[in-house]
Design a protein around this motif. Structure first.
Motif, PDB file in Angstrom:
ATOM      1  N   UNK A 286      49.763  52.838  51.937  1.00 18.82           N
ATOM      2  CA  UNK A 286      49.710  52.736  50.472  1.00 18.82           C
ATOM      3  C   UNK A 286      50.218  54.014  49.822  1.00 18.82           C
ATOM      4  N   UNK A 287      49.800  55.151  50.356  1.00 18.03           N
ATOM      5  CA  UNK A 287      50.223  56.424  49.790  1.00 18.03           C
ATOM      6  C   UNK A 287      51.730  56.570  49.813  1.00 18.03           C
TER       7      UNK A 287
ATOM      8  N   UNK B 289      54.399  56.571  46.507  1.00 18.23           N
ATOM      9  CA  UNK B 289      55.318  57.683  46.220  1.00 18.23           C
ATOM     10  C   UNK B 289      56.772  57.212  46.255  1.00 18.23           C
ATOM     11  N   UNK B 290      57.122  56.462  47.312  1.00 20.09           N
ATOM     12  CA  UNK B 290      58.527  56.094  47.459  1.00 20.09           C
ATOM     13  C   UNK B 290      58.971  55.082  46.399  1.00 20.09           C
ATOM     14  N   UNK B 291      58.081  54.160  46.029  1.00 23.22           N
ATOM     15  CA  UNK B 291      58.497  53.148  45.041  1.00 23.22           C
ATOM     16  C   UNK B 291      58.630  53.783  43.655  1.00 23.22           C
TER      17      UNK B 291
ATOM     18  N   UNK C  61      53.114  63.116  52.843  1.00 20.30           N
ATOM     19  CA  UNK C  61      54.211  63.870  52.222  1.00 20.30           C
ATOM     20  C   UNK C  61      55.453  63.863  53.120  1.00 20.30           C
ATOM     21  N   UNK C  62      55.243  64.133  54.419  1.00 17.18           N
ATOM     22  CA  UNK C  62      56.375  64.191  55.339  1.00 17.18           C
ATOM     23  C   UNK C  62      57.103  62.852  55.387  1.00 17.18           C
ATOM     24  N   UNK C  63      56.344  61.783  55.580  1.00 13.48           N
ATOM     25  CA  UNK C  63      56.984  60.476  55.746  1.00 13.48           C
ATOM     26  C   UNK C  63      57.581  59.990  54.428  1.00 13.48           C
TER      27      UNK C  63
END
Lengths: 288, 276
Positions: free
Chosen positions: A77-78, A82-84, A160-162
């Protein structure tokens, strides 16, 4: 029209691809299914071919399973949020007429091509490290205490990394979708005096909804199998053990193959539920 | 008609976009800079940006000290090998599905895609067991085959979408002229299909190069590619940031360049035609 001759030739041309994929899918999966009903611990020499659903009961009732599901959900979910959100904003930004658009695009997309072990190690050492990481210098420079990201907020750090790796993917796909937007419609609404926010809400967002769904589905499938990033940063410690990682540990580290296989089957079922939705969208598009 | 936009507005958006772009690229830039520092400059407080004595010693150190050349060789063999093998199997399949579609073509395509959704961890132990049983554990051939299999659905799918764009009338015309299946493929299709095949090859080399589940778990020493080689840096030994950076740059540089060329194919290859 195709002749009967070319039809039968066509069958033969598909055959190798279908055959290797069928073998690839069926043989190991059947073995996993078989092991999941067995008490199989190679290190101790235990092999009891049939113990019913014991492994599944043990797997589901262990506290490790519940926490792994929680971790997996948080992580996916995290990263998705972030990416969306980031991806939509970046796509809209890159769609603007700006100077050096091509170069900015290249800069934004680059992280997607960095191999997972490299990005995980670079972030872990050169950014998150409490003694020599760049963030520690930044914090000290701002007069704050350095923060040990990977031991105090390990889940967040991995997110954060992914997210850094997958934000380019979301951006690229959403940008493709934004660029297919009918600009006349936008102009018309602009002339009618629609404010930017409602233009976004009523024209851009509905147009992007399908691309967003596709990004969510594809990313979820890949994110459920995150491995290398956990492997080189925390090795599953500090509450970063996802379902994938739990199964890996059961199977290869503690060599409880039966229990791990039961977990593997659970992971396969979960991934399939998401895959069904993705397939439906892809299938519909094949017709049109 | 383009929307009227003032230079001032354009400047503002440009600054914002460049700021985001540089922010995203920063970790790579920082790794690049660090790879040319000495180990002590790499951890200097405050951080040193551009003005230091640039050195190549880390690059030579990494190449001499460890088995970097071997890992690089393995990465090349595994990614190129699995892609070529995949193309050999996928081209006939995609060709026949695109030009001689049957009733079940769509189902076959979707089924192939669904195999891509299979979580690796679900078949981990059987694969390790089979590899040991066949005596191919930690061998390049094993990784070539495994990576070919996990990427085959994407290869078939990409080729299918490219082949679909080749107009069928050309094929009919060549058949009218009496071309048989072989010459049809050799002289009519291949020249038209080559750009699509090239893009597919490019994207799949990238995917195979960066694959980091099977490459880590199925190798130990002999077949370990760059993904596994870099992972071995996770146990730090004293000062190692500059060397880590140098090793990282060498592992990602070729793929970064290939990746920039394949941006467009990325969308096609990874969304399976669901986003156009």
């Amino acid at each position: 029209m195709a002749t009967a001759h070319s039809k039968s030739a066509a069958r033969w041309m598909i055959a190798p691809a279908v055959f290797v994929l069928l073998v690839w899918m069926l043989v190991p999966l059947c073995m996993t299914l078989y092991f999941s009903f067995a008490d199989y611990r190679p290190l101790r020499g235990t092999f009891e071919p049939w113990i019913g659903f014991d492994n599944y009961v043990r797997f589901f009732s262990s506290s490790a399973f519940l926490s792994a599901v929680g971790t997996t959900l948080w992580m996916v979910t995290g990263i998705l949020s972030i990416t969306i959100i980031g991806g939509v904003l970046m796509a809209l930004l890159l769609d603007r007429p700006i100077f050096g658009q091509g170069i900015v695009r290249i800069l934004v997309i680059a992280p997607f091509f960095v191999m997972p072990t490299v990005s995980a190690l670079v972030w872990k050492n050169m950014f998150f490290n409490v003694d020599n990481g760049l963030f520690s210098y930044l914090f000290k420079g701002l007069g704050m205490q350095p923060y040990d990201f990977l031991s105090q907020a390990p889940l967040f750090s991995i997110v954060v990394i992914v997210a850094w790796q997958w934000l380019p993917f979301a951006t690229l796909i959403l940008l493709t979708a934004v660029q297919s937007l009918d600009s006349e419609q936008l102009e018309a609404s602009e002339m009618d005096g629609a404010p930017a926010l409602s233009r976004f809400r009523f024209i851009i967002l509905p147009h992007l909804s399908r691309a967003i769904t596709v990004v969510i589905l594809i990313q979820t499938i890949f994110l459920l199998s995150i491995f290398a990033e956990i492997f080189v940063t925390t090795n599953g410690a500090f509450g970063t053990r996802t379902l994938t990682y739990l199964v890996y540990q059961r199977v290869l580290e503690s060599q409880n193959v039966g229990l791990g296989s039961a977990g593997g089957i659970v992971a396969v079922i979960l991934a399939n539920i998401i895959a069904i939705f993705l397939m439906r969208i892809v299938g519909k598009n094949l017709d049109s | 008609m383009a929307r009227a936009i003032t230079t001032k507005q354009k400047m503002m958006w440009t600054v914002l976009a460049w700021a985001f772009g540089l922010l995203m690229f920063f970790p790579i830039l920082w790794t690049f800079l660090t790879s040319f520092k000495t180990e002590s400059t790499a951890i200097a407080d405050p951080p040193v940006w551009f003005f230091f004595d640039w050195t190549l010693e880390n690059y030579t150190a990494v190449q001499e000290r460890s088995n970097y050349p071997k890992a690089l060789m393995n990465s090349i063999i595994i990614s190129v090998g699995s892609t070529i093998l995949g193309i050999l199997i996928a081209v006939p399949a995609a060709w026949s599905m695109a030009f001689v579609p049957g009733k079940r073509t769509k189902d076959v395509l979707l089924w192939m895609l669904s195999t891509k959704m299979l979580p690796a961890v679900g078949v981990l132990y059987p694969l390790v067991l089979l590899a040991k049983w066949l005596g191919v554990m930690d061998s390049r051939i094993l990784l070539v085959v495994v990576l070919m299999l996990i990427n085959l659905p994407i290869i078939v799918w990409m080729l299918y979408t490219y082949f679909k764009e080749i107009p069928g009338e050309i094929l009919e015309a060549s058949r009218m002229d009496g071309a048989d299946l072989r010459s049809e493929i050799l002289y009519v299709l291949t020249p038209m299909a080559l750009p699509g095949i090239a893009s597919t090859v490019l994207l799949n080399i990238i995917l195979a190069w960066n694959e980091a589940f099977w490459t880590i778990l199925l190798t130990t020493v002999n077949a370990a590619p760059l993904t596994a080689f870099i992972a071995s840096f996770s146990a730090p030994e004293g000062l190692f940031y500059a060397k880590l950076s140098a090793a990282s740059m060498m592992a990602i540089a070729p793929i970064l360049i290939m990746g920039w060329f394949s941006q467009k194919q990325l969308v096609r290859g990874l969304t399976f035609g669901a986003v156009k």
